[in-house]
Design an enzyme around this catalytic site. Structure first.
Site, short mmCIF file in Angstrom:
data_model
loop_
_atom_site.label_atom_id
_atom_site.label_comp_id
_atom_site.label_asym_id
_atom_site.label_seq_id
_atom_site.Cartn_x
_atom_site.Cartn_y
_atom_site.Cartn_z
N THR A 296 -15.93 -2.52 -9.23
CA THR A 296 -17.13 -1.86 -8.71
C THR A 296 -18.32 -2.05 -9.64
N ASP A 297 -19.52 -1.90 -9.08
CA ASP A 297 -20.72 -1.94 -9.93
C ASP A 297 -20.85 -0.66 -10.77
N GLU A 298 -20.06 0.38 -10.43
CA GLU A 298 -20.20 1.65 -11.16
C GLU A 298 -19.77 1.53 -12.62
N LEU B 38 -20.50 8.80 1.90
CA LEU B 38 -21.77 9.25 2.48
C LEU B 38 -21.97 8.85 3.96
N ARG C 66 -28.65 3.77 -3.79
CA ARG C 66 -27.48 2.90 -3.74
C ARG C 66 -27.84 1.60 -3.02
N TYR D 72 -13.89 8.29 -12.21
CA TYR D 72 -13.60 7.12 -11.36
C TYR D 72 -14.06 5.84 -12.03
N TYR E 110 -17.32 21.25 -0.28
CA TYR E 110 -18.63 21.68 0.24
C TYR E 110 -18.57 23.15 0.60
N SER F 200 -10.51 5.92 -4.98
CA SER F 200 -11.85 5.33 -4.91
C SER F 200 -13.01 6.32 -4.79
N LEU G 64 -0.05 4.09 1.17
CA LEU G 64 -0.49 4.95 2.29
C LEU G 64 -0.80 6.37 1.80
N ASN H 78 -30.75 8.01 -0.92
CA ASN H 78 -29.83 8.70 0.00
C ASN H 78 -30.58 9.43 1.12
N ASP I 59 0.85 -1.19 0.00
CA ASP I 59 0.00 0.00 0.00
C ASP I 59 0.89 1.25 0.00
N LYS J 213 -11.99 2.58 -13.54
CA LYS J 213 -12.19 1.20 -13.07
C LYS J 213 -12.60 0.30 -14.24
N ALA K 252 -6.56 1.62 -5.08
CA ALA K 252 -7.20 2.47 -6.09
C ALA K 252 -7.44 3.84 -5.49
P1 NAD Z 1 -9.96 3.32 -0.10
O1 NAD Z 1 -9.86 4.61 -0.83
O2 NAD Z 1 -10.49 3.28 1.27
O3 NAD Z 1 -8.52 2.62 -0.04
C1 NAD Z 1 -7.66 2.58 -1.13
C2 NAD Z 1 -6.31 2.09 -0.66
O4 NAD Z 1 -5.43 2.04 -1.79
C3 NAD Z 1 -5.64 3.00 0.37
O5 NAD Z 1 -5.08 2.23 1.41
C4 NAD Z 1 -4.56 3.72 -0.42
O6 NAD Z 1 -3.44 4.08 0.37
C5 NAD Z 1 -4.21 2.66 -1.46
N1 NAD Z 1 -3.66 3.25 -2.67
C6 NAD Z 1 -4.16 4.30 -3.38
N2 NAD Z 1 -3.33 4.59 -4.41
C7 NAD Z 1 -2.31 3.71 -4.35
C8 NAD Z 1 -1.16 3.50 -5.14
N3 NAD Z 1 -0.87 4.27 -6.20
N4 NAD Z 1 -0.32 2.48 -4.81
C9 NAD Z 1 -0.58 1.69 -3.75
N5 NAD Z 1 -1.65 1.87 -2.95
C10 NAD Z 1 -2.50 2.86 -3.25
O7 NAD Z 1 -10.77 2.37 -1.08
P2 NAD Z 1 -11.89 1.27 -0.73
O8 NAD Z 1 -13.18 1.95 -0.60
O9 NAD Z 1 -11.38 0.40 0.33
O10 NAD Z 1 -11.91 0.47 -2.12
C11 NAD Z 1 -10.98 -0.58 -2.34
C12 NAD Z 1 -11.23 -1.16 -3.73
O11 NAD Z 1 -12.56 -1.64 -3.82
C13 NAD Z 1 -11.08 -0.13 -4.85
O12 NAD Z 1 -10.47 -0.77 -5.94
C14 NAD Z 1 -12.51 0.27 -5.19
O13 NAD Z 1 -12.62 0.66 -6.54
C15 NAD Z 1 -13.24 -1.03 -4.92
N6 NAD Z 1 -14.66 -0.89 -4.50
C16 NAD Z 1 -15.00 -0.04 -3.47
C17 NAD Z 1 -16.34 0.01 -3.06
C18 NAD Z 1 -16.77 0.90 -1.92
O14 NAD Z 1 -17.97 1.00 -1.65
N7 NAD Z 1 -15.87 1.54 -1.19
C19 NAD Z 1 -17.30 -0.78 -3.70
C20 NAD Z 1 -16.91 -1.61 -4.75
C21 NAD Z 1 -15.58 -1.68 -5.13
O1 DAU Z 2 -21.04 1.44 -5.98
C1 DAU Z 2 -19.73 1.21 -5.54
C2 DAU Z 2 -19.02 2.51 -5.31
O2 DAU Z 2 -19.57 3.08 -4.14
C3 DAU Z 2 -17.52 2.35 -5.15
O3 DAU Z 2 -16.98 1.87 -6.36
C4 DAU Z 2 -16.85 3.69 -4.79
O4 DAU Z 2 -15.48 3.50 -4.55
C5 DAU Z 2 -17.53 4.21 -3.54
O5 DAU Z 2 -16.99 5.48 -3.20
C6 DAU Z 2 -19.03 4.31 -3.72
O6 DAU Z 2 -19.37 5.34 -4.68
P1 DAU Z 2 -20.60 6.35 -4.46
O7 DAU Z 2 -20.35 7.56 -5.26
O8 DAU Z 2 -21.89 5.63 -4.64
O9 DAU Z 2 -20.42 6.62 -2.87
P2 DAU Z 2 -20.50 7.96 -2.00
O10 DAU Z 2 -20.46 7.54 -0.58
O11 DAU Z 2 -19.52 8.99 -2.47
O12 DAU Z 2 -21.95 8.50 -2.34
C7 DAU Z 2 -23.11 7.71 -2.10
C8 DAU Z 2 -24.32 8.51 -2.54
O13 DAU Z 2 -24.48 9.63 -1.65
C9 DAU Z 2 -24.18 9.11 -3.94
O14 DAU Z 2 -25.46 9.12 -4.56
C10 DAU Z 2 -23.73 10.55 -3.67
C11 DAU Z 2 -24.40 10.87 -2.34
N1 DAU Z 2 -23.69 11.83 -1.46
C12 DAU Z 2 -22.38 11.57 -1.19
C13 DAU Z 2 -21.66 12.42 -0.37
C14 DAU Z 2 -20.21 12.16 -0.07
C15 DAU Z 2 -24.35 12.91 -0.92
O15 DAU Z 2 -25.54 13.12 -1.16
N2 DAU Z 2 -23.63 13.76 -0.10
C16 DAU Z 2 -22.31 13.56 0.18
O16 DAU Z 2 -21.72 14.38 0.92
#
Ligand code: NAD
Ligand code: DAU
Length: 350
Positions: free
Chosen positions: A131-133, A196, A220, A156, A347, A86, A36, A255, A34, A160, A84
């Site tokens: 991701t599903d996105e 969120l 979501r 993003y 914001y 993210s 970091l 949301n 990682d 992906k 990633a």
């Molecule tokens: P996160 O942002 O919390 O963590 C990402 C991690 O990757 C961090 O520890 C960061 O230090 C590391 N990283 C970033 N850039 C790097 C680089 N260049 N080299 C090495 N390490 C690096 O992300 P998350 O929410 O835990 O998501 C993890 C994975 O799952 C991602 O690939 C994301 O696309 C996928 N994913 C996330 C969600 C979600 O809801 N969070 C849902 C579906 C898929």
């Molecule tokens: O679906 C999987 C994805 O979910 C992952 O691939 C991404 O890494 C992860 O960040 C997440 O993406 P979203 O954009 O769906 O998540 P987020 O928490 O940013 O936002 C969730 C919903 O809430 C979205 O419709 C935007 C809305 N939102 C988000 C924030 C941060 C708000 O209304 N206010 C906010 O301040």
């Protein structure tokens, strides 16, 4: 005796995957790789950091030479790739960072795996966590299946989607053994408060406005992060070579409704009068290109591997809120410094 590299293991989902593998498979050696970044935090792994089967190395997946060196020294049998950029909102302001890490970084890892495995792919696997996105947005009905056409809308999700295409291209061109998982929105402990649910919890604790984008009717599908880690474990070990698996919570929320639920739960937790936190809800300008709705059809992973979510949303939210209340030091650490600058730029709120 497997050796596994987990990239992004200091992040939100990655830390739960590392914990799962370190505890579940004492006979494996787990190397957490990682960089970091702002999102990576070794505090997430305090409980496993002294385990004999756990190692950490700070490395950036965009650094080709360093990655090749680590792979040829450690000689992994498996890669679980989560590292990633993210956050969708950050991808709108800095798209190139997403191309670098999510696309170039993934290709570096694919090359490094291909180079050390040569053509001997027996017992090897590259698991790409996506991701599903990548599937874009749904209307009011329907679900994403594994065959849904890719249609990403944010930088993003485009990055992906591109990384998924590269992973498949390496399977088709070089026969690299791969699996891909595409998961819906995760929530739970260690979630960085730019997303969120943790952002709302953090702001409710501090009596700050709760910024809801647009009209709040975006939908979501939420999954407890530990259930995602279990799904990754199953697909890594038992998923079919070169296939992709959708993972979802069967748990759709608008949301605005979700924010109201959080307000009510937090009012009880903080012993505030009913309705107090909901007064903080503030509608703010919408996210550009905002996807209306995501919903996963997780039938394939259920039928083939027997996976389904084990935690209800009620249980998961309760565990999550408890974790944030008990870990305010963690929350204070990650919301100091750079977070404040990001928050002010993202914001227009006091
Ligand atoms: P996160 O942002 O919390 O963590 C990402 C991690 O990757 C961090 O520890 C960061 O230090 C590391 N990283 C970033 N850039 C790097 C680089 N260049 N080299 C090495 N390490 C690096 O992300 P998350 O929410 O835990 O998501 C993890 C994975 O799952 C991602 O690939 C994301 O696309 C996928 N994913 C996330 C969600 C979600 O809801 N969070 C849902 C579906 C898929
Ligand atoms: O679906 C999987 C994805 O979910 C992952 O691939 C991404 O890494 C992860 O960040 C997440 O993406 P979203 O954009 O769906 O998540 P987020 O928490 O940013 O936002 C969730 C919903 O809430 C979205 O419709 C935007 C809305 N939102 C988000 C924030 C941060 C708000 O209304 N206010 C906010 O301040």
């Amino acid at each position: 005796m497997k050796k596994i590299i987990i990239t992004g293991g200091a992040g939100f989902i990655g830390s739960h995957v590392v914990r799962r593998f370190v505890k579940q498979y004492p006979e494996y050696t787990i190397l957490n790789l990682d960089a970091l970044t702002y999102a990576g935090n070794l505090e997430n792994l305090k409980d496993v950091e002294t385990s004999p089967n756990y190692q950490f190395i700070k490395a950036d997946i965009t650094d080709e030479q360093h990655i090749n060196r680590i792979f040829s020294d450690f000689r992994p049998d498996g890669i679980i790739h989560l590292a990633a950029e993210s956050h969708v909102d950050r991808s709108i302001t800095s798209p190139l960072d997403f191309v670098k890490t999510n696309v170039v970084g993934t290709v570096n890892l694919l090359n490094a795996a291909k180079n050390i495995w040569k053509e001997d792919f027996k017992g090897k696997r590259f698991h790409h966590v996506s991701t599903d996105e990548v599937y874009g947005a749904l209307g009011k009905t329907g679900f994403f299946t594994e065959d849904t056409r890719y249609d990403p809308h944010s930088p993003y999700s485009a990055s992906k989607a591109s990384s998924d295409h590269f992973v498949r291209a390496y399977a088709d061109t070089y026969d690299l053994p791969i699996v891909i998982t595409n998961c819906s929105n995760n929530y739970g402990p260690n979630h960085f408060p730019e997303k969120l649910i943790p952002l709302m919890i953090h702001n409710i604790i501090h009596h700050k406005p709760l910024p809801v984008y647009g009209d709040g009717n975006y939908t979501r599908d939420w999954l407890y992060v530990v259930d995602h880690a279990v799904a990754i474990d199953l697909v890594f070990h038992h998923g079919k070579n070169k296939e992709n698996y959708n993972i979802g919570g069967f748990n759709e929320w608008k949301n605005i409704d979700l924010v109201h639920v959080l307000c009510n739960l937090m009012d009880k937790k903080l012993e505030r009068p009913e309705g107090e936190s909901a007064k903080l809800i503030t509608f703010v300008k919408d996210r550009p290109g905002h996807d209306l709705r995501y919903a996963i059809d997780a039938t394939k992973i259920n039928k083939e591997l027997g996976w389904k979510p084990s935690v209800t949303f009620e249980e998961g939210l309760a565990k999550t809120i408890d974790w944030y209340m008990e870990n305010q030091e963690w929350l204070n650490h990650v919301t100091s410094g750079a977070y404040q600058k990001y928050y002010e730029e993202q914001y227009d709120l006091k």
